[in-house]
Design an enzyme around this catalytic site. Structure first.
Site, short mmCIF file in Angstrom:
data_model
loop_
_atom_site.label_atom_id
_atom_site.label_comp_id
_atom_site.label_asym_id
_atom_site.label_seq_id
_atom_site.Cartn_x
_atom_site.Cartn_y
_atom_site.Cartn_z
CD GLU A 146 44.99 45.32 46.06
OE1 GLU A 146 46.20 45.45 46.07
OE2 GLU A 146 44.42 44.23 46.17
CB CYS B 230 40.27 45.63 36.71
SG CYS B 230 40.22 44.01 37.46
CB CYS C 112 37.11 35.68 46.88
SG CYS C 112 36.13 34.64 45.77
CB CYS D 54 40.73 29.72 42.69
SG CYS D 54 39.01 29.91 42.20
CB CYS E 282 43.06 33.35 43.16
SG CYS E 282 42.38 34.99 43.43
CB CYS F 65 44.69 38.12 36.19
SG CYS F 65 44.04 38.96 34.79
N1 SAH Z 1 36.15 35.81 40.78
C1 SAH Z 1 36.06 36.01 39.39
C2 SAH Z 1 36.65 37.30 38.90
C3 SAH Z 1 37.96 37.76 39.49
S1 SAH Z 1 39.44 37.00 39.00
C4 SAH Z 1 36.66 34.85 38.65
O1 SAH Z 1 37.34 34.06 39.26
O2 SAH Z 1 36.40 34.74 37.44
C5 SAH Z 1 39.76 37.46 37.32
C6 SAH Z 1 40.54 36.37 36.55
O3 SAH Z 1 41.89 36.24 37.03
C7 SAH Z 1 39.90 34.99 36.69
O4 SAH Z 1 39.84 34.35 35.46
C8 SAH Z 1 40.88 34.33 37.62
O5 SAH Z 1 40.79 32.94 37.53
C9 SAH Z 1 42.19 34.87 37.14
N2 SAH Z 1 43.31 34.63 38.07
C10 SAH Z 1 43.27 34.38 39.40
N3 SAH Z 1 44.51 34.18 39.89
C11 SAH Z 1 45.36 34.33 38.86
C12 SAH Z 1 46.79 34.26 38.72
N4 SAH Z 1 47.58 34.03 39.76
N5 SAH Z 1 47.31 34.49 37.49
C13 SAH Z 1 46.52 34.78 36.43
N6 SAH Z 1 45.18 34.84 36.50
C14 SAH Z 1 44.60 34.62 37.70
FE1 SF4 Z 2 37.61 34.19 44.01
FE2 SF4 Z 2 40.10 34.42 43.08
FE3 SF4 Z 2 38.68 32.22 42.54
FE4 SF4 Z 2 38.00 34.57 41.37
S1 SF4 Z 2 39.92 33.43 41.09
S2 SF4 Z 2 36.62 33.08 42.34
S3 SF4 Z 2 38.51 35.99 43.04
S4 SF4 Z 2 39.34 32.88 44.58
#
Ligand code: SAH
Ligand code: SF4
Length: 344
Positions: free
Chosen positions: A90, A105, A112, A116, A119, A331
Site C-alpha cells: 500500500e 507515505c 515486516c 511490533c 502494528c 499509521c
Molecule cells: N517501520 C517503520 C516505519 C513504518 S511505521 C517504523 O516503525 O518506524 C510508521 C509509524 O507508525 C511508526 O512510528 C509506527 O510505530 C507507527 N504505528 C504502527 N502501528 C501504529 C498504530 N496502530 N497506530 C498508530 N501508529 C502506529
Molecule cells: Fe515494522 Fe510495523 Fe514495527 Fe514499523 S511499526 S517496524 S512497520 S512492525
C-alpha cells in the site's frame, strides 16, 4: 524490455544512444517520467511518432498495476499496488488543508520482520524487500493517477526502511535528483535499527530521521517492540547523538500513545529525561485501532496532558493529525490486505 521508471538520466541515455538519438531525447524522456508523470510512451508527445514506435519496441514506462484505490472523507488516497510477481503493497497520499504539501507515505518492504505488537503490518510477517524501482513506482503511480506533483516523501508505510537501506538510499537519491524533491522533504522512520542509523549518519544526508521510540524504559519498550531486545534504549541514545553530531539535523521522535500503557505522568517524565540532551522534536501519535490487540487510543484530554508535560521540558511537541482512518490508511493500519492468491 527496459522499464523506464527508476532509470536515471545516464541509463536512459544508454537506450537513446542505441537507438541513435541525441542526449536531449534522453532528457525529454526523463522529464516525462519524473516531472510530467507520463503513463505511456505515447504520452511523450514531443518525441516524433517514429521514435516513439522504436522506443516502444524496447521499453515501457511501468509494470505496476493499481489493484484498489480508496479515498477517505478527509481526502487521503490509499492505493494497493501490485508488482509483476503478484506481491502487493500500500501507498498513501496525504493532503493537509491550508498547505501546498502533498505527502506520499511509501512502503519499503512487503510485510515486516520487526513484529511490533501494535502494528498491522507486523501480522503479515516479512515477505520480501522492495527494490528501489518498486519504491519510487509508488510515488510515480500517485503522480500519474492524480496528475499532481508529490512534494514530500515519508518512509512510513509497510516495512522497516533501515533493514532495506541500499534500496531506500538509492530511492532517496532518485527522489532528490530526478523528482527534484529536496532532501529535507524526505523522512525515514525507523524502529531503531542501530547499524542503519550509523550508516545514514556516515552518508550525511540532509533528510529527516524519525525514530519510533514509543516507550521511555526498557521493559515497556520490549513489550511493545521486541527489537528493544536487540537494540536497546541506551545504545540507541548513543547512535542518535552520533547522528545529530554528524549531520547537524534534528531528529523527530515518534511516540505512540496507548491508553493506560505508555501515556502516564510517570512515562512523560521518563521520556523527557531520556530526551533531555538530544536535539529533537517530539511527534505524538495517538494509537490507531487495528485488529489483533486490545490497545485503546487515549482520550483527547490525556493526549493534551501528556503533550503539556513534555512541553515543560522545553521540547517542541506536535500531535500527529490522523489521516485516512476510515479507509485503514492511518499509521500502523497498512497490511496489504489484498494480495496474491486472494481474488477481489
Ligand atoms: N517501520 C517503520 C516505519 C513504518 S511505521 C517504523 O516503525 O518506524 C510508521 C509509524 O507508525 C511508526 O512510528 C509506527 O510505530 C507507527 N504505528 C504502527 N502501528 C501504529 C498504530 N496502530 N497506530 C498508530 N501508529 C502506529
Ligand atoms: Fe515494522 Fe510495523 Fe514495527 Fe514499523 S511499526 S517496524 S512497520 S512492525
Amino acid at each position: 524490455m527496459h522499464i523506464l521508471t527508476g532509470m536515471n538520466l545516464k541509463e536512459i541515455e544508454s537506450i537513446t544512444d542505441r537507438l541513435h538519438q541525441s542526449k536531449f531525447r534522453a532528457r525529454q524522456i526523463h522529464n516525462w517520467i519524473y516531472l510530467k508523470s507520463a503513463k505511456s510512451i505515447d504520452d511523450m508527445t514531443d518525441l516524433s511518432k517514429d521514435f516513439r514506435e522504436e522506443l516502444k519496441k524496447v521499453a515501457k514506462v511501468s509494470e505496476v498495476k493499481i489493484k484498489v484505490k480508496q479515498e477517505s472523507s478527509d481526502g487521503t488516497l490509499k492505493y494497493l499496488l501490485e508488482y509483476p510477481d503478484g506481491e502487493c503493497v500500500e501507498t498513501v497520499l496525504m493532503r493537509f488543508d491550508n498547505r501546498a504539501n502533498l505527502t506520499a507515505c511509501v512502503s519499503s518492504q512487503v510485510g515486516c520482520a520487526v513484529n511490533c505488537s501494535f502494528c498491522a503490518t507486523a501480522k503479515r510477517g516479512f515477505i520480501r524487500n522492495l527494490n528501489y524501482k518498486e519504491i519510487i513506482e509508488q510515488v510515480l503511480t500517485i503522480q500519474r493517477d492524480t496528475g499532481l506533483k508529490v512534494t514530500n516523501v515519508v518512509f512510513m508505510g509497510q516495512g522497516e526502511p533501515l533493514l532495506n537501506l541500499d534500496n531506500v538510499v538509492r530511492a532517496m537519491e532518485i527522489f532528490n535528483e530526478s523528482f527534484q524533491i529536496g532532501q529535507r522533504r524526505l523522512t525515514v522512520s525507523t524502529s531503531g535499527i542501530i547499524p542503519g542509523i550509523n550508516r545514514l549518519a556516515e552518508l550525511n544526508m540532509q533528510s529527516t530521521l524519525a525514530l519510533s521510540l514509543h516507550a521511555p524504559n526498557h521493559d515497556l519498550r520490549k513489550k511493545l517492540m521486541p527489537i528493544e531486545g536487540k537494540y536497546n534504549l541506551n545504545d540507541l541514545k548513543i547512535a542518535l547523538k552520533n547522528y545529530v553530531d554528524k549531520t547537524g539535523r534534528r531528529i523527530t521522535i515518534e511516540y505512540l500513545l496507548i491508553e493506560d500503557l505508555n501515556d502516564t505522568v510517570e512515562c512523560a517524565k521518563q521520556l523527557a529525561n531520556y530526551l533531555k540532551d538530544l536535539k529533537c522534536n517530539i511527534n505524538l501519535i495517538p494509537y490507531n485501532p487495528v485488529e489483533y490487540n486490545d490497545y485503546k487510543r487515549p482520550s483527547n484530554n490525556s493526549i493534551m496532558k501528556f503533550k503539556c508535560l513534555l512541553e515543560h521540558s522545553g521540547k517542541k511537541v506536535t500531535v500527529r493529525l490522523e489521516r485516512g482512518v476510515d479507509i485503514d490508511a492511518a499509521c500502523g493500519q497498512l497490511k496489504g490486505k489484498v494480495c496474491k492468491n486472494i481474488k477481489l
